[in-house]
Scaffold this active site. Structure first.
Site, short mmCIF file in Angstrom:
data_model
loop_
_atom_site.label_atom_id
_atom_site.label_comp_id
_atom_site.label_asym_id
_atom_site.label_seq_id
_atom_site.Cartn_x
_atom_site.Cartn_y
_atom_site.Cartn_z
CD GLU A 457 0.60 24.38 3.66
OE1 GLU A 457 -0.12 25.38 3.78
OE2 GLU A 457 0.23 23.35 3.07
CG ASN A 500 4.60 18.75 6.26
OD1 ASN A 500 5.26 17.93 5.62
ND2 ASN A 500 3.28 18.85 6.13
CG HIS A 535 -0.35 18.17 -1.85
ND1 HIS A 535 -1.22 17.13 -1.56
CD2 HIS A 535 -0.06 18.76 -0.67
CE1 HIS A 535 -1.45 17.11 -0.26
NE2 HIS A 535 -0.75 18.07 0.31
CD GLU A 564 0.25 17.41 3.81
OE1 GLU A 564 -0.43 17.99 2.94
OE2 GLU A 564 0.55 17.94 4.89
CG ASP A 566 -2.53 14.49 -3.14
OD1 ASP A 566 -1.71 15.33 -3.56
OD2 ASP A 566 -3.44 14.78 -2.34
C1 XIL Z 1 -6.50 19.24 3.97
C2 XIL Z 1 -7.48 18.20 4.44
O1 XIL Z 1 -7.20 16.97 3.80
C3 XIL Z 1 -8.90 18.65 4.13
O2 XIL Z 1 -9.84 17.73 4.66
C4 XIL Z 1 -9.14 20.03 4.74
O3 XIL Z 1 -10.42 20.50 4.35
C5 XIL Z 1 -8.08 21.02 4.26
O4 XIL Z 1 -6.81 20.49 4.56
N1 XIL Z 1 -1.63 20.59 3.02
C6 XIL Z 1 -1.74 20.20 4.33
C7 XIL Z 1 -2.94 19.46 4.79
O5 XIL Z 1 -0.78 20.35 5.08
O6 XIL Z 1 -3.24 19.74 6.13
C8 XIL Z 1 -4.15 19.75 3.94
O7 XIL Z 1 -5.21 18.87 4.35
C9 XIL Z 1 -3.80 19.55 2.48
C10 XIL Z 1 -2.70 20.51 2.05
#
Ligand code: XIL
Length: 974
Positions: A457, A500, A535, A564, A566
């Site tokens: 990020e 990422n 996301h 990641e 979802d």
């Molecule tokens: C999230 C985890 O899943 C949680 O358990 C934690 O509290 C916060 O982070 N982007 C990312 C991940 O790169 O590391 C994050 O993971 C979700 C958003």
């Protein structure tokens, strides 16, 4: 005769216990209460016997099981017993004779046939029963030899006696981790609760949640001091428990927050976890603290306790319950997902996920993992040079045991990074700290972690140079990225190194990331891949923009991974459902299908796809950005396959998709040209199949419904056609046009317009030889989308309506979203450079800023979407700009409004009967030019005292402008 004898023997036999083998895992209690009007699996035992649920008598509720027609002692009601070998059950039941029957002995007996042995009859409980009262039968039962034909039955020494049976409970025992724990303090003791420090605990009748007593907690020495319960040995590792307790503030305490926590120690080292974070407890009310807990480590100390966030005020506690939640077994009759995709399929996981059914689900469906938190800086190096790897090691070992590819997440990030990293750091110190950290982690897992998210990020497309203003960047500039990649590569030259980020599917972020990767590669930074977090949500963005992103980066010669994934069921940051509507869960299945269509099509560029968690119960989206029920993943909270799973594994099993579209009133010319009317709204996407995709819109007019299809299809063929079917009536248009229709070529395909009859059920199918793409759903008429114009000039920002403003047309707020009268405004807009100017002249004779909530103060809100994307939910550069009559500014956008918060300047001026707002809104993300369309709306909030009593907008009638941009009007730049 023989049978009768046997039954008699059974009746007289004492309870039979064999030496217990190690207790096997047992399920939750089996309860038979007959309240549903069925016999719940109980059936007659003996010729002529009948059993039936009846409401003639009941122990609990309204029904019981009545047994009649018996002619032998061993006749009765019988159940195929769910007993499991090696598990002790506490068996209890209530019995009462039917009216007029003489007293008799009723027994509960188990019949069973051990492998290779004679059928046995074992009495579990017996008692004398009359027709005057319910009698409880209770006993224990255990068997240890493999057996078949297990039956639990009730019999009577009165061969013809009729009786009722009710509330039979078979409770597995013997494993303390399966036993519920409860406390109600009704016996006047503290029931195993003890103080954490010097607090005083006493059962008291001063207050009670249930019954007449509770536990009073006084004299606490600290916020964490209070009542604690030792639960060591009572929680099984990897097992899930529901925990619930009621709390109330002590007399005279008028506010406080209480929560439920657990302290666990491993080898003397304590850790603290919140089961229920401190929650407001209003004075005089009982509040329930309820949550779930899974113990994921070996411990030598385990204590549950109630604490406050601050203060030492007294409180009461009552009706505590801790119960084991038996997991549903995972489905073993469905395809393993990893066998269905041409790339590594990964899941994020945390330590509790490696146990029990979660571990089984991961092993069955996934061949990759990403530790969700355990490799982050706060977990691995909480203090400088003090590394902690127990959790990460455990997860890496889990992955290796299951032959999974492991992703390392993440080496440098601005979040979940301890403060010491940046404290007192000049550039060199920071880079040294980074180097040690990266080298230590990557070296430790050399050859075991295949890919690292080296930086996470780092892009901010709203900055001129596209780089996030994190402490990393502020202190070290781009060098922190260069250092992280260099050191990671030195430590493990074979590991694939990724950059990422999220939102990479949005064009502006995509381009900012692209430019950065291109630059780093050109410098020779060892960057091997781009990770797209993905996301997403149920509406946004379309799968096509994900595909555009993958295609864009394919040109850079880097690996790509989805890291990641979802799909939240929410489009905003405040809504919550409970339960989540089934149609959203079904729609999500289609979303996953479209996404995996893209991933399969782009498989040559994608080495892995990782979902951020294996099942909905463990998703981070249940607590981010707020606590709410979410269901973003492939398996539900019970680990069962959702439509999302089928969208990936076998889309033919998805329920049909029903889409929805509004057809606003509007006129277009049927000539195959794209009238401005069509540009007021985006086309509803029709997902790509092969090389064909399309977009669709509709408008309502007196004569029918205008429909539009923008077809992407580069290969011209005579078979190319679009069929619009409205309420069963089809109209086909080719590239040459058709009846009441027009067609025209476009750079990527062709456009079709038609006038069709009005209707609701609409199907649009685009064909190209054997390929077809369709949109099927319901179309509803809607009011016209309002359009106004901003004139091209710059005003002086002084709250005065100078003549320049007269160049712009005037609009008026007239769409009431609260009340039917009150403050209104006339509004004009100008633009110049990349700034939009808005003048609102508000009629509002009584002005108030009494409310602490900005939206309940007399104020004007301006809504601007530079891309006119009309998205449900805000995207990064969508802004809600609010100016109170006295000039207070508040800005809303996505959850932190980061992309828009600095964009607003305004001057206000009181005038007779109201006030004037003159605002300047910078739109750095859009290139403004004549003809540009912006999503635009204006709202006037009318306050009376501390409340908002009316609100009116220009276009959006939904009252949801602050959450959803899709019903804003349109502003055209002149
Ligand atoms: C999230 C985890 O899943 C949680 O358990 C934690 O509290 C916060 O982070 N982007 C990312 C991940 O790169 O590391 C994050 O993971 C979700 C958003």
């Amino acid at each position: 005769m023989r049978t009768l004898l046997r039954a008699l023997v059974a009746l007289l036999l004492p309870v039979l216990f064999l030496a217990a083998a190690a207790p096997a895992r047992a399920a939750a209690d089996h309860v038979y209460d007959f309240e549903d009007g069925t016999t719940q699996g109980w059936s007659p035992r003996g010729d002529g016997v009948s059993v039936a649920a009846t409401t003639g008598a009941a122990h609990g509720g309204a029904a019981s099981l009545l047994v009649t027609g018996r002619t032998a002692n061993w006749h009765g009601a019988s159940l195929a017993a769910p007993f499991v070998k090696g598990v002790t059950y506490r068996v209890s039941a209530y019995v009462r004779l039917a009216a007029g029957q003489p007293a008799a002995t009723i027994a509960l007996t188990v019949q069973r046939t051990p492998a290779g042995g004679e059928t046995t009859y074992e009495r579990v409980a017996a008692a004398t029963v009359t027709d005057g009262a319910w009698v409880r039968l209770a006993g224990a039962y255990l068997f240890t030899a493999d057996s078949t034909d297990l039956q639990l039955y009730a019999e009577s020494d009165d061969a013809t006696g009729r009786y009722h049976l009710d509330d039979v409970v078979l409770a597995p025992q013997g494993d303390p981790t399966r036993e519920p724990i409860a406390a109600d303090f009704e016996d006047g003791t503290t029931q195993d609760w003890s103080p954490r420090a010097s607090a005083a605990l006493a059962a008291t009748a001063e207050a009670a949640h249930g019954g007449t007593r509770s536990l009073a907690v006084t004299g606490r020495s600290a916020s964490w001091d209070g009542p604690a319960l030792n639960v060591l040995g009572r929680l099984g590792k990897g097992d899930k428990y529901d925990v619930s307790v009621w709390v109330r503030l002590g007399a005279g305490v008028d506010s406080g927050r209480l929560g439920l926590s657990i302290e666990r120690r491993t080898a003397g080292t304590p850790s603290y976890e919140q089961i229920v974070p401190p929650t407001d407890v209003p004075a005089g009310e009982w509040v329930r603290l309820a949550g779930t807990y899974t113990l994921s480590r070996d411990v030598d100390f385990l204590s549950l306790y109630v604490e406050s966030d601050t203060g030492t005020f007294p409180f009461h506690l009552d009706d505590f319950a801790l119960t084991y939640v038996a997991p549903k077994p995972i489905q073993t009759d469905i395809p393993a997902l990893k066998d269905r995709v041409p790339f590594t399929l990964g899941s994020a996981l945390t330590r509790p996920d490696t146990f029990g059914v979660h571990g089984e689900l991961l092993a069955r469906h996934f061949n990759g993992i990403t530790p969700g938190n355990e490799l982050k800086w706060d977990a691995t190096e909480p203090r400088e040079g003090e590394y902690a790897f127990a959790d990460a090691d455990d997860l890496v070992a889990f992955g290796e045991r299951h032959g999974m590819t492991i992703r390392g997440h993440t080496l440098a990030w601005h979040s979940q990074t301890p403060a010491w990293v940046f404290e007192g750091a000049d550039k060199q110190t920071l880079l040294n700290r980074l180097e040690s950290h990266v080298r230590t982690l990557v070296t430790r897992y050399k050859g075991r972690i295949a890919a690292w998210d080296v930086v996470n990020e780092v892009v901010d497309e709203n900055q001129p140079d596209g780089l996030r203003r994190s402490p990393w960047y502020e202190i070290a500039g781009l060098d922190f990225i260069r250092t992280a990649f260099r050191v990671a590569h030195e430590a493990d030259p074979a590991a694939k190194l990724f950059i990422n980020d999220y939102n990479t599917e949005f064009p502006r972020k995509r381009e900012a990331l692209y430019a950065l990767v291109k630059r780093l590669k050109a410098e020779g930074v060892p960057i091997h891949g781009v990770g797209h977090q993905l996301h997403l949500n149920i509406e946004q963005p379309p799968a096509s923009s994900v595909e555009d992103t993958i295609e864009r980066f394919a040109g850079l010669g880097v690996q790509q991974q989805v890291t990641e994934l979802d799909v939240s069921v929410y489009t905003d940051f405040v809504s919550s459902y409970d339960p989540i509507p089934g149609e959203l869960i079904a729609e999500q299945g289609h979303r996953y299908k479209e996404l995996f269509d893209v991933f399969r099509r782009q498989a040559a560029h994608l080495t892995s796809v990782t979902v951020w968690g294996e099942s909905d119960d463990v998703s981070w989206l249940n607590t981010w950005p707020i606590n709410r029920l979410n269901a973003p993943l492939l398996f539900d909270r019970d680990l069962q396959a959702k439509p999302a799973y089928w969208g990936v594994a076998d889309p033919s099993k998805l329920p049909p998709r029903v889409r929805r579209l509004e057809a606003p009133a509007g006129e277009v010319v049927l000539d195959g040209k794209r009238d401005q009317q069509w540009d007021l709204l985006p086309d509803a996407p029709i997902a790509r199949v092969g090389e064909v995709s399309a977009g669709f819109q509709a408008r309502t007019t007196a004569a029918g419904m205008y429909v539009l299809a923008e077809v992407a299809d580069r290969s011209v063929s005579a078979a190319d056609r679009v069929t619009f079917t409205v309420d069963g009536v089809a109209r086909t248009v080719t590239r040459l046009g058709g009846h009441k229709a027009a067609a025209r070529p476009t750079p990527t395909g062709y456009r079709v317009e038609a006038l069709v009859p009005k209707g609701t059920d609409v199907d649009v199918t685009v064909r190209d030889g054997g390929t077809a793409v369709s949109w099927t759903g319901k179309v509803t008429p809607a009011p016209a989308v309002k359009l106004t114009t901003a004139a091209h000039r710059a005003p002086v920002l002084d709250g005065v309506a100078e003549p320049a403003w007269r160049a712009a047309p005037e609009i008026r707020t007239g769409t009431w979203i609260q009340g039917t009268s009150g403050a209104t405004a006339t509004v004009r807009s100008l633009w110049s450079g990349s700034t939009l100017y808005v003048l609102a002249q508000v009629t509002d004779p009584a002005l108030s800023e009494e409310s602490p909530n900005a939206w309940e103060q007399d104020s004007v809100e301006i809504f601007v979407d530079p891309g006119n994307g009309k998205t449900k939910g805000y995207t990064d550069d969508d802004g809600q700009y609010r100016i109170s009559f006295s000039g207070r500014l508040t800005v809303g956008g996505t959850f932190d409004a980061a992309g828009v918060k600095d964009n607003l300047k305004a001057v206000t001026r009181a005038v007779p009967g109201g006030y004037v707002v003159e605002a300047a809104i910078a739109l750095p993300t859009a290139t403004l030019r004549p003809g540009t369309l912006l999503g635009f709306d204006v709202q006037v909030n009318d306050a009376t005292g501390a409340a908002r009593t009316a609100a009116v907008t220009w276009n959006d009638a939904t009252g949801r402008s602050y959450l959803d941009t899709s019903h804003w009007g349109v502003l055209r730049l002149a």
